[in-house]
Write an enzyme that holds these catalytic residues in place. Sequence first.
Site, PDB file in Angstrom:
ATOM      1  N   SER A   1      16.133 -20.121 -10.876  1.00  0.00           N
ATOM      2  CA  SER A   1      16.194 -20.102 -12.333  1.00  0.00           C
ATOM      3  C   SER A   1      15.666 -18.776 -12.851  1.00  0.00           C
ATOM      4  O   SER A   1      14.824 -18.131 -12.212  1.00  0.00           O
ATOM      5  CB  SER A   1      15.360 -21.235 -12.918  1.00  0.00           C
ATOM      6  OG  SER A   1      13.972 -20.986 -12.711  1.00  0.00           O
ATOM      7  N   ASP A   2      16.180 -18.343 -13.997  1.00  0.00           N
ATOM      8  CA  ASP A   2      15.489 -17.297 -14.721  1.00  0.00           C
ATOM      9  C   ASP A   2      14.139 -17.883 -15.132  1.00  0.00           C
ATOM     10  O   ASP A   2      13.939 -19.102 -15.107  1.00  0.00           O
ATOM     11  CB  ASP A   2      16.308 -16.851 -15.935  1.00  0.00           C
ATOM     12  CG  ASP A   2      15.965 -15.434 -16.383  1.00  0.00           C
ATOM     13  OD1 ASP A   2      14.859 -14.953 -16.053  1.00  0.00           O
ATOM     14  OD2 ASP A   2      16.803 -14.806 -17.055  1.00  0.00           O
ATOM     15  N   TRP A   3      13.221 -17.044 -15.545  1.00  0.00           N
ATOM     16  CA  TRP A   3      11.854 -17.486 -15.751  1.00  0.00           C
ATOM     17  C   TRP A   3      11.772 -18.516 -16.884  1.00  0.00           C
ATOM     18  O   TRP A   3      12.046 -18.209 -18.033  1.00  0.00           O
ATOM     19  CB  TRP A   3      10.973 -16.278 -16.000  1.00  0.00           C
ATOM     20  CG  TRP A   3      10.382 -15.708 -14.730  1.00  0.00           C
ATOM     21  CD1 TRP A   3       9.055 -15.414 -14.534  1.00  0.00           C
ATOM     22  CD2 TRP A   3      11.043 -15.389 -13.508  1.00  0.00           C
ATOM     23  NE1 TRP A   3       8.873 -14.942 -13.245  1.00  0.00           N
ATOM     24  CE2 TRP A   3      10.065 -14.918 -12.593  1.00  0.00           C
ATOM     25  CE3 TRP A   3      12.369 -15.482 -13.075  1.00  0.00           C
ATOM     26  CZ2 TRP A   3      10.371 -14.533 -11.296  1.00  0.00           C
ATOM     27  CZ3 TRP A   3      12.678 -15.092 -11.768  1.00  0.00           C
ATOM     28  CH2 TRP A   3      11.695 -14.632 -10.890  1.00  0.00           C
TER      29      TRP A   3
END
Length: 1488
Positions: free
Chosen positions: A983-985
């Site tokens: 995932s992106d952050w």
Amino acid sequence: MSDETAFKPLLDQSVGYGVVVGVGFFFAGLMMLLTLLQSKFSRFSPSSSEEFSAASRSVKPGLVCCGIVSAWTWSATLLQSSTAAYTFGLSGPWWYGVGGTIQLAFFAIVAAKVKMNANGAHTFLEACDTSFEVNENTELVFRSSRQDLEPGPIFCLHSMASFVISWSAGHFCVRAVGGAATVNALTGMNIVAACFLLPIGIAVYVIFGGLRATFICDWVHTIILFVVIYLFLGRTYGTSPEIGSIGRLYELLVQAGVDTPVTGNQAGSYLTMKSNQGLVFGAATMLTGFSGVFCDQGYWQRAIASAPQSTTKAYTSAGLAAPAAAVVLMGRGGAVAILLVVFMAVTSAASAELIAVSSLFSYDIYRTYLNPKASGAQIVRISHYFICFWAVWMGAWATILHKASIDLGWLFYVQGVVLSPAVVPIGLTVTWAKLTRAGVFMGSIVGAVMGMLAWMIGCWKIYGEINITNLALPYSAVCSGLTGLLFSGVFTVLVSLAKPDKYDFQDTRAIAIYAASEESLSDKVEEGSDDVVNESSEKVDVDVQEVPSDGSVHQEPPDLDSLQKIYKKATVYSILLALAVTIVVPLPMFFAHYVFSRAFYTFWVACSIQRVTSIQLSRGFVHYQQFGHRDNRHHSIISFRDICTFRDSFVWTQDWYFVVIFVVGLSIGSKRAKQLLHFGFRCPILDAFNPRTAHEHCTSVIGPATETGIIFPTITPESFSPFPVPSDTPIANIFPETNPLNPPSSADSDKVIPDFGQAWRTAHSKAKARISSWTLEQKVNASTGVGWEGGVCVGNIPTIADWQGLCLEDSPLGVRDTDFVTAFPTGINTAATFNRTLMRIRGQFMGAEHKGKGVNVALGPMMNMGRIAQGGRNWEGFGADPFLTGETAYETILGMQSSGVQACAKHFINNEQEHKRTQASANVDDRTQHEIYAHPFLRSVQAGVASVMCSYNLINDTFACDNDKMVNDVLKREFGFQGYVMSDWSAQHTTESAMTGLDMTMPGDITFNSGTSYFGQNLTDYVLNGTIPQSRIDDMATRVLAGWYLLGQDTNYPAVSLNAFQSLDPANLHVDVQEDHFTVVREIGAASAVLLKNTNNALPLQKPKSVILVGNDAGPAKDGPNEFSDRGGVDGILAMGWGSGTAQFPYLISPLEAIQTRARQDGAIVTWFLDNFNLGGAASAVQEQDVALVFVNADSGEGYITVDGNEGDRKNLTLWLNADNLIQTVAANNKNTIVVVNSVGPAIIEPWIDHPNVTALVWAGLSGQEAGNSITDILYGAVNPSGRLPYTIAKSPADYPAQLITGGGANDILSIPYTEGLNIDYRHFDAANIEPRFEFGFGLSYTTFKYSALQIEQIQQFDRTSADLEAKWAAGEAAPLSVGSSAAIWLHRPAVQVTFQVQNTGKVAGGEIPQLYVQHPSSAGEPPSVLKGFTDVLLQPGQLKTTTLTLSRYDLSIWDTVAQGWVRPKGTIKFMIGKSSRIFELQGTVPL
């Protein structure tokens, strides 16, 4: 049609026969009873010829309205309108309705003239006969087609009349065929039987009741129609389990647009008025409608029958669309309902046609030529005879059409082709006093001939072949219909004006008096008695008209002054209504490319329901007036006259009420509507007359439409099987087996594709062995980050047992948050080189630096598409073309991973703007997704990328990291991706995302430092309670460790030596990883500079004696290159944007430093003026200087930082810091002004680009730490510029196909419709024929080049590995969708080789960038040209080199959304070799 897809009748045949025969005769009996009551209790008797054929010219607008509604909802219309909705989406029924509205509105004008100028005529032909005074040898006869006695003003022998009229059965036949087909589909009744049985009952009551019985039939049909409409409205939006609400229908239509997109619609959506085919269909519908109404005797007969004072009101209040999907919505009940509607449509249509045709025969043939002294009774008798004959004849013709397989859609389009030349002459016959016989003759003949020519030529030019199918396609029909209409109109008018008539219409107006008196006398003579039943006996007047005391039927001439007022009112009303429904409402939405939001769609449906309700209310008054008794009016609270007056006003205003409420609702209730009107009308007008004003006011920001909800994944306990590694067979020198540490050379990138299959299998095997002894919690930990700031890297996977875990670190241009690293050129500059070698080397050096710092996973490259010119992070990516982006990503990943670091392809997918990036849904159709936005990720998978990062945004209302379609189905299955998805952050939203394909959560906590995680313990619990299978956890851990093994990180990999959060931490060992990487930084900086203007060879500089540098961008930042955290500010030379995609500058060379050093070699004087806002000082400083170098910039970045009000995305496309005014000031004071732009992307440069003193423009981009040196190399000619624009620079922000969407509340989900589809950037400019300032791929050089000796050949294959798949592709078939099918070697191996020569014809060495663009056949639905190849060629003066480019089957394919595979489009595929997307030097045809 196969048995599986054929429509199965829901009702028994008995129901069909019961309706057609039983209900038919019951209805006939009912009509006969009503006729008997009419004769007994009113003054109207069908035994009178006037009453029988013209309803005594007393029918009020109520029944005429019903007649028009009935005429327009005949069975073919029921079928055609639903087909239009199914085919074109929302635009289909709108344009279908517009066609009906316009045709009837304008026919109302002509109808008013008929009542004014020929009120006594029994048929339209009688009025023409009288007007042109034709004798017994010539006759104005009717053109034959599907309409009854369709008037085509051509003169021919009267002996041909009977033959031509015999074809008029076609009008009913088409209706009968449509009705019979519907009856057959719903009940299984034999179609031939239905064709013959339908007319019989109709003929019975028409014989007894005449035209007034037809109006009563129309009234009953209208009532049934409204009842059925309300039933379906209630079912669709109230009780249907499939739909049940407007919102649910909206969701289904959105999904339908994704699953089966509509070709030519924005984003393939059904919910848009931006439909190219729909617009053409609308034009065809209007042309067909005009001819269908003006040439239909049924409409003329209704006009003749109406009361003179109310004709126009009746015609302008009609026009409805029939309900569709009856069976799906209501099953057997729906089948019965639609069966009744169709039956009533055919019944009503047939009765009107029987009267119309019998009137033509009885008056225009029998009375005119056979028995001029015929009495009214004789005329009625002849009408009866002919009605019987015609009923049988219609059934026969209907059967013939059925047996000939004549399609209703075919006839619908062809009708306009055949009949349109007759429309204008017909209309002018009763409206224009100057019309002449010669004008009618020439207009119709020329119109017919030119229309036919346009039909054939248009068909041939547009579709490539003339055949029956193509002739009935919309474009062919529009070409012919419009040509025939215009030419006939022009010639009719011009020929008439050459020798105009002065006809006063007195003869046609006299028809009424003569006919009335003659009939009265003739009937008495024939009966031979004074006891003749008076046709106007003193009975109750249902129309509340005053009856002459003598009971005479003698009709006084109508009040011409009143009719003239009505005519003028009708004209104004019809024109305004036409403008409203064709322009005001639909065109702003068309040109703004708007796809309906849920809220707007709800409003649209509400307006439509209101429209139906308003019509029904008006009909209620109509019915009261028509059937109320005279005595009741004296007891009403409101007088009957008041009700009638109100009714008339209501009928006149209901259409305008709909338009007004629509526009007002848009203006008040929807910000989006204002933007639609702004961009759809105001901006193009401003741009045409004042480009600067357009630039200032037509900002490229659009406010929000919002989604109503988020679709989260729902899972049930199920088993899980991992996707296998694709099993392609290695092919020597084409698909060689290797590993990411040893990729093929960049010189062979278009010929050799690495096979990493075995490397992945080995890595997976090692990973499975390693985790086999781990506990469930340990396996989950391999997928769960330690949390924000929980480790020394920006992302961290903890140590597990004897495995050291992972360090994940930004960025796409260097190692972030540490020292002694290189600040490389940005991604956008790398793409601008169009140089694979430099792309590969940059990736290799960046990978080496990450590895040197102990980073396992480098979070890059970034490959979003630059869809929005203002997009904040566009500079991190590789431009606005999928091929260029894909190739740059491919080379970058091969380079990075060859150094041993894991690359991460991001952001998957559609993260195209920063504003509300976590609360925005990118609504993208399947084809656009595959061909544009997913393509770079496909190339990343082919490069062996170890990881992919899912993005913050939603995709079609589902968060990217929760999106099973994109992650599991596309990325892992179709592309065959074997690595892990992170995932992106904080972009993860559910634990269920483990089942939709997410393998790793970053940074691990739900929100920063929350101490909670969607994975971790939550994921463990899901496994323990059986919701998520253990096998999926094994797959996640295996994928994570496989990436580690794939890159050899299990052997001698450096330990982490940085602390991204605490630079003073002793753990930060200050390891220097820069080596000599600055050399490639400087080389890429120069190779990516694009020379856009160079007047009189202003560049390269030829030892100027005095040089001044102007602008803040020319110098260093006052507090150093790292003055702002994450580069979130602008001061001095701009060399990268801001955000997480940055790195620390070890140093930054400004132009001021570099140029001073270089100028000393020439002994030049160097001065500078760095204040952008002191224009007076700048003006003084640049005077008397040999050259003034103006440095300006434009910045952007990630949305967590705001700079000067720019929240990541740019607020506009202007250059920053007063740049435009600064440049203009300098140019006004120095004749050799050279501009250098350091920009994150395109900018509007119209205020100064054409200034004669601006002699050169260098677009330098963001070139990293050596920026000043790179620019100086270009300015002084040390490097000949070879950079090319990786995007288009437009003349106006409104020219770009997609705009930044802003606004939205704290909890809103923005809707971002990708309505431009495949037409992003230059593709849109080409498709819309918009002239850019500088096109994609453009760039000048200090030398010139010549292209020649083009050759193309199919590459011979000696292996037969995938011969069957290749054969299917050649036949236009898609290969089966399977694991890795989109990345299969048979699809991507070189199939065609293009060879040509390039010669340097100038005086200096230089590099050229040949570009190959593919041009698909128009039927493919592709943009005009698409980039599919490029290379770089370095040549000395006079040197000639042979250059080779290859094309694969994939390069030539399009994505088939139905077959779910890549297919070769049918037709000839061409290609162009050139210097940009618009400058082509060579062209050829693909031999495949």
